[in-house]
Design a protein around this motif. Structure first.
Motif, PDB file in Angstrom:
ATOM      1  N   GLU A  12      12.876   9.513  26.596  1.00 10.99           N
ATOM      2  CA  GLU A  12      13.956  10.430  26.994  1.00 10.99           C
ATOM      3  C   GLU A  12      15.223  10.196  26.160  1.00 10.99           C
ATOM      4  O   GLU A  12      16.339  10.344  26.648  1.00 10.99           O
ATOM      5  N   SER A  15      18.283  12.720  26.186  1.00 11.87           N
ATOM      6  CA  SER A  15      19.096  12.954  27.383  1.00 11.87           C
ATOM      7  C   SER A  15      19.919  11.752  27.811  1.00 11.87           C
ATOM      8  O   SER A  15      20.815  11.888  28.647  1.00 11.87           O
ATOM      9  N   GLU A  18      23.935  11.742  27.303  1.00 16.08           N
ATOM     10  CA  GLU A  18      24.543  12.756  28.173  1.00 16.08           C
ATOM     11  C   GLU A  18      24.476  12.332  29.639  1.00 16.08           C
ATOM     12  O   GLU A  18      25.430  12.510  30.402  1.00 16.08           O
ATOM     13  N   LEU A  19      23.345  11.758  30.038  1.00 19.95           N
ATOM     14  CA  LEU A  19      23.206  11.290  31.414  1.00 19.95           C
ATOM     15  C   LEU A  19      24.180  10.164  31.710  1.00 19.95           C
ATOM     16  O   LEU A  19      24.835  10.147  32.765  1.00 19.95           O
ATOM     17  N   TRP A  22      27.715  11.454  32.129  1.00 15.90           N
ATOM     18  CA  TRP A  22      27.856  12.183  33.387  1.00 15.90           C
ATOM     19  C   TRP A  22      27.991  11.208  34.565  1.00 15.90           C
ATOM     20  O   TRP A  22      28.865  11.349  35.420  1.00 15.90           O
ATOM     21  N   ASP A  94      15.723  12.754  32.963  1.00 15.87           N
ATOM     22  CA  ASP A  94      15.542  13.996  32.227  1.00 15.87           C
ATOM     23  C   ASP A  94      16.623  15.038  32.498  1.00 15.87           C
ATOM     24  O   ASP A  94      16.478  16.202  32.114  1.00 15.87           O
ATOM     25  N   LEU A  95      17.690  14.636  33.205  1.00 16.44           N
ATOM     26  CA  LEU A  95      18.823  15.509  33.534  1.00 16.44           C
ATOM     27  C   LEU A  95      18.473  16.582  34.563  1.00 16.44           C
ATOM     28  O   LEU A  95      19.271  17.500  34.788  1.00 16.44           O
ATOM     29  N   GLN A  96      17.323  16.474  35.196  1.00 19.66           N
ATOM     30  CA  GLN A  96      16.998  17.417  36.267  1.00 19.66           C
ATOM     31  C   GLN A  96      17.612  17.003  37.602  1.00 19.66           C
ATOM     32  O   GLN A  96      17.716  17.808  38.512  1.00 19.66           O
ATOM     33  N   ASN A  98      21.026  15.682  39.538  1.00 19.26           N
ATOM     34  CA  ASN A  98      22.458  15.900  39.328  1.00 19.26           C
ATOM     35  C   ASN A  98      23.271  14.696  39.798  1.00 19.26           C
ATOM     36  O   ASN A  98      23.340  14.420  41.003  1.00 19.26           O
ATOM     37  N   GLN A 198      17.834  20.946  38.439  1.00 21.75           N
ATOM     38  CA  GLN A 198      18.193  21.612  37.192  1.00 21.75           C
ATOM     39  C   GLN A 198      16.985  21.718  36.273  1.00 21.75           C
ATOM     40  O   GLN A 198      16.099  20.858  36.297  1.00 21.75           O
ATOM     41  N   ARG A 200      14.727  21.450  33.057  1.00 19.18           N
ATOM     42  CA  ARG A 200      14.661  20.413  32.023  1.00 19.18           C
ATOM     43  C   ARG A 200      15.337  20.907  30.753  1.00 19.18           C
ATOM     44  O   ARG A 200      15.072  22.011  30.274  1.00 19.18           O
ATOM     45  N   LYS A 201      16.220  20.063  30.202  1.00 15.37           N
ATOM     46  CA  LYS A 201      17.000  20.446  29.031  1.00 15.37           C
ATOM     47  C   LYS A 201      16.341  19.998  27.732  1.00 15.37           C
ATOM     48  O   LYS A 201      16.421  20.688  26.709  1.00 15.37           O
TER      49      LYS A 201
END
Length: 315
Positions: A12, A15, A18-19, A22, A94-96, A98, A198, A200-201
């Motif tokens: 991963e 991501s 970014e994770l 956040w 995986d940023l799914q 939040n 969310q 998957r990005k």
């Protein structure tokens, strides 16, 4: 320390930064003291390099790297062993999931007194046929079997009181059933919270349809372990008594019939009841042996590590 965020991951790298940004933003804006524990479950991309860079920049970022891919349950177990926060948050990488949900999950543990709060992805962005419908069937079966009334057992976003993660043993593929393991360990204050799911990005999901088949098999396993894990003889012995009683009943009938009712009739060995009696008594004996072996294994098994750690950061 207020919160430990435990994040298992496999390939991963896109991501992770970014994770982290956040999560750090959420923690700092709410004035939480925290640690972020990334567990690299044998990634073959640059995930570990990214974790190394993040840990050099922020000492609150900690890393565990497995020697190879052992599975999500083993990764969570390793993270739980290291966690120190009053509340432990688990989430996928995986940023799914939040991170903005973390403050309310924390309050439900600390202020509302729950032992475990499970996320419920009420609105999902997964394919309906390949994931949504099997997931609904799986969750229904898990509720009926375990007695834990949750809508979404498989949601990675959960919050735990620290004592919970220190008292449960997550192994095999039992990460789906952590609420059930917690209940079996005596932590009964379990709730759920609707969380934002969310799309998957980056990358692709690491789970296929086989996880639902494995999930149902694990459900049978955890049902057995929760009821008979400490006393296997109670199950196998009971089955053995039933089978032996059936066999003995047929044997008694054959004996009475041959001696008193029909002494000049067919030989006992020519009658189908003889083979029913023989088979059920043998099966009953095997159940007894299985129960005895289970008891012996339970009392003599050594504690064995289920994974090997290659390296750690900031511990």
């Amino acid at each position: 320390m207020n919160i430990s965020v435990v994040i298992p991951l496999l390939n991963e790298q896109e991501s992770l930064t970014e994770l982290y940004d956040w999560i750090a933003k959420v923690m700092q804006s709410n004035h939480f003291s925290y640690e972020i524990i990334f567990i690299d479950d044998g990634s073959d991309d640059n995930s570990w390099e990214t974790i190394t860079q993040l840990s050099a920049k922020d000492k609150q970022v900690k890393g565990i790297r497995f020697l190879k891919n052992y599975g999500k349950s083993q990764a969570l177990h390793a993270g739980f062993e290291k966690a120190q926060g009053d509340v432990v948050i688990t989430m996928d990488a995986d940023l799914q999931d939040n991170p903005d949900e973390i403050p309310e999950l924390y309050n439900m543990i600390i202020k509302d007194g729950f032992d475990l709060v499970s996320g419920w992805k009420k609105k999902r962005y997964d394919a309906i046929l390949s994931k949504n419908l099997p997931s609904k069937l799986f969750n229904w079966a898990a509720r009926r079997t375990s007695g834990v009334k949750l809508h979404d057992f498989n949601c990675g976003l959960k919050a735990y009181r620290l004592e919970v993660v220190k008292h449960i043993d997550v192994n095999g593929e039992m990460h789906r059933y952590i609420p059930v393991l917690s209940k079996n360990a005596g932590f009964n204050k379990i709730s759920e919270k609707v969380v934002q799911h969310q799309a998957r990005k980056y990358g692709e999901t690491k789970f296929g349809m086989d996880r639902f088949i494995n999930g149902f098999l694990d459900l049978i396993t955890i049902w057995f372990l929760s009821r008979f894990g400490k006393r296997p003889m109670h199950l196998f012995g009971s089955l053995g008594v039933i089978m032996f009683a059936i066999g003995f009943g047929f044997s008694l009938y054959l004996g009475i019939d041959k001696i008193f009712l029909n002494p000049f009739g067919r030989l006992i060995t020519e009658r189908p009841q003889f083979y029913i009696a023989l088979s059920t008594m043998i099966i009953g004996t095997q159940f007894f042996v299985a129960g005895f072996l289970g008891e012996i294994i339970l009392r003599t098994k050594p504690e064995k590590k289920r994974y090997s750690i290659k390296s750690e950061l900031n511990f």
